[in-house]
Design an enzyme around this catalytic site. Structure first.
Site, short mmCIF file in Angstrom:
data_model
loop_
_atom_site.label_atom_id
_atom_site.label_comp_id
_atom_site.label_asym_id
_atom_site.label_seq_id
_atom_site.Cartn_x
_atom_site.Cartn_y
_atom_site.Cartn_z
N ASP A 55 -16.20 -32.87 7.35
CA ASP A 55 -17.61 -33.82 8.15
C ASP A 55 -19.01 -33.01 7.13
OD1 ASP A 55 -16.02 -34.49 10.75
OD2 ASP A 55 -16.51 -32.64 11.70
N HIS A 89 -15.19 -36.83 11.79
CA HIS A 89 -16.72 -37.25 11.83
C HIS A 89 -16.63 -38.44 10.12
CE1 HIS A 89 -19.35 -35.78 14.45
NE2 HIS A 89 -18.04 -34.72 14.63
N HIS A 220 -8.69 -29.91 8.52
CA HIS A 220 -10.08 -30.22 8.91
C HIS A 220 -10.09 -29.63 10.21
CE1 HIS A 220 -14.08 -31.13 9.87
NE2 HIS A 220 -13.44 -32.04 10.73
N HIS A 281 -14.19 -27.46 11.33
CA HIS A 281 -14.17 -28.66 12.67
C HIS A 281 -15.07 -27.61 13.99
CE1 HIS A 281 -12.83 -31.59 15.69
NE2 HIS A 281 -11.56 -30.58 15.85
#
Length: 324
Positions: A55, A89, A220, A281
């Site tokens: 991210d 993302h 993640h 995350h």
């Protein structure tokens, strides 16, 4: 034969740095990096394994500059090893740009839309240039949601992924297909090369019993409970894009804990061989046993970006007031 978890005195363990979600905040990343340099012995820092937990984009204003910073790290610190995990993302950003691996076996990304099409109108999925065979997450990422606020009462920025600041960091308005033209090739390659999982066979952590040798799995969001772990690892290593949603990158409760493998499986439980599972995350900082969740920022402007340093288990934040 020596106990694999016994104290080591012969070799100094390599420093491993796990850095949480950055979400487009360049100044936070720069401050965190400076603070890591301050607290870690220079020799150890220069040879560290640095794992970014994913991210890098969305929410913050500087996605383009953040990716520039990350791309330049290997040349600036050639003796470090850098691992860049994909977050949910980043996967969605890559999906919009068309740099995800093809699903294979004659499948198309379009087949993944049907499972979630009930949400299409509300989430305002992208319908512009190139959408016809775009991975679901790319359409969601570049869409325009009809909801004003998320479940926590925070206002959305363009889409359900808060992607508007990412578009703007490249100089185009949210949802514009022009983003596909203006993202530099080296950024495309960075996003295409992100890994979904990273495994290290021997990482040390300090414990009350001394220095413990562990395996480390970095992913993640985490590994799913109730699902065959070896199958999950195989799926993640392959970056298998056949599924419209990758739970290990986007799940919540289902990936919070370290999973166990059923007795019927040939493999043993992950917990039988000490295995660290480190993730970002979740918008939380959670260190419990060998489960490390390092995402104190959650992409919120006023929250810090954090990292954990192994073997010391020291937490470092961008907001720490440190002097060299």
């Amino acid at each position: 034969m020596s106990d694999p978890t016994s104290i080591t005195t012969t070799a100094k363990p390599r420093v491993v740095i796990c850095i949480g979600d950055i979400h487009g905040y360049l100044a936070k990343l720069q401050n965190l990096w400076s603070n890591l340099q301050s607290v870690i012995n220079p020799e150890d820092f220069s040879s560290a394994l640095v794992i970014f937990l994913g991210d890098y984009c969305d929410r913050g204003p500087d996605t383009k500059k953040v990716i520039d910073f990350l791309i330049n790290l290997p040349s600036s610190y050639p003796n470090q090893k850098h691992v860049f995990l994909s977050g949910n993302h980043d996967l969605a950003f890559a999906a919009f740009l068309g740099v995800l691996p093809e699903p294979g076996n004659g499948a198309s990304f379009k087949e993944g839309w049907k499972e979630y099409e009930v949400n299409e109108e509300r989430e305002g999925w992208y319908k512009g240039v190139g959408y016809e065979n775009m991975h679901l997450q790319g359409r969601m990422w570049a869409g325009t949601t009809k909801d004003r606020f998320d479940s926590k009462g925070i206002e959305f920025m363009g889409s359900v992924y808060d992607a508007e600041p990412t578009f703007e960091s490249y100089g185009v308005p949210h949802g514009s297909a022009d983003l596909m033209k203006v993202v530099p090739d080296e950024h495309m390659k960075f996003l295409a090369d992100l890994v979904w999982i990273h495994e290290v066979e021997n990482v040390c952590i300090e414990s009350e019993e001394g220095m413990k040798h562990c395996k480390l799995i970095a992913v993640h969001a985490g590994l799913e409970e109730g699902t065959n772990v070896e199958e999950q690892l195989k799926f993640l290593r392959a970056k298998d894009t056949r599924l419209p949603k990758v739970e290990a990158l986007s799940g919540r409760k289902s990936v919070w804990n370290i999973p166990k493998i059923s007795v019927s499986d040939a493999l043993q439980e992950l917990t039988e061989k000490p295995t660290i599972v480190v993730s970002g995350h979740h918008g939380k900082l959670h260190v419990e046993g060998l489960r490390l969740i390092i995402d104190e920022g959650g992409g919120l402007e006023n929250n810090p970006v954090a990292a954990i340093v192994l073997p010391s288990m020291e937490l470092v934040r961008d907001t720490d007031n440190l002097t060299k």
